[in-house]
Design an enzyme around this catalytic site. Structure first.
Site, PDB file in Angstrom:
ATOM      1  N   SER A  76       0.852  -1.195   0.000  1.00 49.05           N
ATOM      2  CA  SER A  76       0.000   0.000   0.000  1.00 49.05           C
ATOM      3  C   SER A  76       0.884   1.240   0.000  1.00 49.05           C
ATOM      4  CB  SER A  76      -0.888   0.000   1.239  1.00 49.05           C
ATOM      5  OG  SER A  76      -1.362   1.325   1.464  1.00 49.05           O
ATOM      6  N   HIS A 136      -1.123  -1.304  -4.377  1.00 52.80           N
ATOM      7  CA  HIS A 136      -2.392  -0.955  -3.725  1.00 52.80           C
ATOM      8  C   HIS A 136      -2.460   0.556  -3.508  1.00 52.80           C
ATOM      9  CE1 HIS A 136      -5.901  -2.020  -1.238  1.00 52.80           C
ATOM     10  NE2 HIS A 136      -5.492  -1.100  -0.390  1.00 52.80           N
ATOM     11  N   ASP A 156      -4.736   3.568  -2.022  1.00 52.64           N
ATOM     12  CA  ASP A 156      -5.848   3.891  -1.127  1.00 52.64           C
ATOM     13  C   ASP A 156      -6.392   5.286  -1.433  1.00 52.64           C
ATOM     14  OD1 ASP A 156      -6.024   1.591   0.718  1.00 52.64           O
ATOM     15  OD2 ASP A 156      -3.949   2.127   1.166  1.00 52.64           O
ATOM     16  N   MET A 203      -9.143   8.033  -0.365  1.00 56.98           N
ATOM     17  CA  MET A 203     -10.037   8.410   0.746  1.00 56.98           C
ATOM     18  C   MET A 203     -10.593   9.812   0.503  1.00 56.98           C
ATOM     19  SD  MET A 203      -7.700   7.141   3.927  1.00 56.98           S
ATOM     20  CE  MET A 203      -6.781   5.584   3.847  1.00 56.98           C
ATOM     21  N   HIS A 216      -8.268   0.954  -4.142  1.00 59.15           N
ATOM     22  CA  HIS A 216      -9.200   0.711  -3.025  1.00 59.15           C
ATOM     23  C   HIS A 216      -9.903   2.031  -2.697  1.00 59.15           C
ATOM     24  CE1 HIS A 216      -9.423  -0.297   1.611  1.00 59.15           C
ATOM     25  NE2 HIS A 216     -10.621  -0.126   1.071  1.00 59.15           N
ATOM     26  N   MET A 236     -12.264   4.332  -0.623  1.00 57.87           N
ATOM     27  CA  MET A 236     -12.904   4.502   0.695  1.00 57.87           C
ATOM     28  C   MET A 236     -13.629   5.836   0.646  1.00 57.87           C
ATOM     29  SD  MET A 236      -9.712   3.112   2.924  1.00 57.87           S
ATOM     30  CE  MET A 236      -8.659   3.177   1.478  1.00 57.87           C
ATOM     31  N   MET A 259     -11.351  -6.101   5.351  1.00 62.78           N
ATOM     32  CA  MET A 259     -10.538  -5.165   6.139  1.00 62.78           C
ATOM     33  C   MET A 259     -10.183  -5.820   7.472  1.00 62.78           C
ATOM     34  SD  MET A 259     -10.091  -2.547   4.258  1.00 62.78           S
ATOM     35  CE  MET A 259      -9.078  -1.692   5.463  1.00 62.78           C
ATOM     36  N   ASP A 303      -6.572  -6.638   4.111  1.00 62.17           N
ATOM     37  CA  ASP A 303      -5.896  -5.335   4.144  1.00 62.17           C
ATOM     38  C   ASP A 303      -5.898  -4.774   5.569  1.00 62.17           C
ATOM     39  OD1 ASP A 303      -5.003  -2.745   3.704  1.00 62.17           O
ATOM     40  OD2 ASP A 303      -6.677  -2.161   2.412  1.00 62.17           O
TER      41      ASP A 303
HETATM   42  C1  DX5 Z   1      -6.273   1.442   5.491  1.00 64.25           C
HETATM   43  C2  DX5 Z   1      -5.796   1.094   4.114  1.00 64.25           C
HETATM   44  C3  DX5 Z   1      -4.663   0.148   4.060  1.00 64.25           C
HETATM   45  C4  DX5 Z   1      -3.421   0.597   4.781  1.00 64.25           C
HETATM   46  C5  DX5 Z   1      -2.673  -0.641   5.175  1.00 64.25           C
HETATM   47  O1  DX5 Z   1      -7.429   2.180   5.365  1.00 64.25           O
HETATM   48  O2  DX5 Z   1      -6.846   0.533   3.364  1.00 64.25           O
HETATM   49  O3  DX5 Z   1      -4.379  -0.235   2.722  1.00 64.25           O
HETATM   50  O4  DX5 Z   1      -2.588   1.417   4.028  1.00 64.25           O
HETATM   51  O5  DX5 Z   1      -1.573  -0.259   5.926  1.00 64.25           O
HETATM   52  P1  DX5 Z   1      -0.934  -1.223   7.005  1.00 64.25           P
HETATM   53  O6  DX5 Z   1      -0.395  -2.416   6.265  1.00 64.25           O
HETATM   54  O7  DX5 Z   1       0.151  -0.379   7.618  1.00 64.25           O
HETATM   55  O8  DX5 Z   1      -2.000  -1.588   7.983  1.00 64.25           O
HETATM   56 ZN    ZN Z   2      -6.377  -0.342   1.395  1.00 66.41          ZN
END
Ligand code: DX5
Ligand code: ZN
Length: 213
Positions: free
Chosen positions: A6, A31, A33, A35, A64, A66, A135, A173
């Site tokens: 990620s 990956h 993220d 948000m 991903h 969110m 998750m 994840d």
């Molecule tokens: C959290 C994200 C993850 C995050 C994972 O909302 O979806 O992808 O970056 O990070 P680690 O591996 O540090 O938990």
């Molecule tokens: Zn993620």
């Protein structure tokens, strides 16, 4: 086990270098993220930055979402041609319709379940999905503690997948590291996301390989 670092935990001051290092280090997916500050209490990157990531990446992107307005974000990221776009079932009123939309762009659709959401809630969507993301932390931040009930949830999901669509992958994840990877593998997980574990390690390649069991 496939590994998707990620980039939330990457150094954004030298993002190009970090992307190159994880690709050369043998990761399977990247990956990303996304948000929106509404569905989760954090904001990350948009299509401008992801576009520059896509240009230097030699591995496919795994986006991903969110966010609250999934359709808007799917349209925004579709032209970057990620391998997967995943969206949260908790923020979507018409998941079946959105899955078809993602497929219409030639992108593989995935659904994400928060820690409290049951695998049975998406049983009738499984035949249309390429991946389900469980998750193992509350979404919003990297570096959180692994929620171990995801192991039991992955086993339950695996049974439903075997019945409905054996080609669908299970991804986990949040808080993944070399201590919980074996349990995840035994529960039937196919892909793990790892942020702080990979980028917190001096040798990204070594960290990635330690999860590819
Ligand atoms: C959290 C994200 C993850 C995050 C994972 O909302 O979806 O992808 O970056 O990070 P680690 O591996 O540090 O938990
Ligand atoms: Zn993620």
């Amino acid at each position: 086990m496939l590994v998707a670092p990620s980039i939330l935990s990457a150094d954004f001051g030298k993002l190009n270098e970090d992307i190159k290092a994880i690709c050369d280090g043998g990761c399977d997916l990247i990956h990303v993220d996304v948000m929106d500050g509404h569905f989760v209490p954090n904001m990350t990157i948009g299509p401008v930055v992801v576009n520059s990531v896509a240009k230097i990446a030699t591995k496919p992107l795994d986006v991903h979402l969110m966010v609250e307005n999934n359709t808007f974000f799917v349209e925004l990221f579709a032209s970057l041609k990620p391998e997967y776009i995943s969206f949260h079932i908790e923020s979507e009123k018409h998941p079946h319709r959105l899955i078809q939309k993602i497929k219409s762009y030639g992108i593989k659709p995935a659904i994400v379940l928060n820690p409290h959401t049951t695998p049975e809630s998406i049983e009738y969507l499984l035949e249309d999905l390429d991946m389900v993301l469980l998750m193992s932390v509350n979404p919003g931040f990297g570096g959180q503690k692994f929620i171990s009930s995801v192991i039991e949830k992955a086993s339950k999901l695996k049974k439903l997948i075997d019945k409905r669509n054996p080609n669908c992958l299970i991804q986990v994840d949040g808080g993944v590291n070399d201590k919980n990877i074996e349990q995840l593998k035994n529960a039937g997980v196919d892909v793990v996301v790892a942020g702080s574990y990979v980028f917190g390690n001096e040798d990204y390649s070594k960290a990635i390989k330690s999860l590819q069991i």
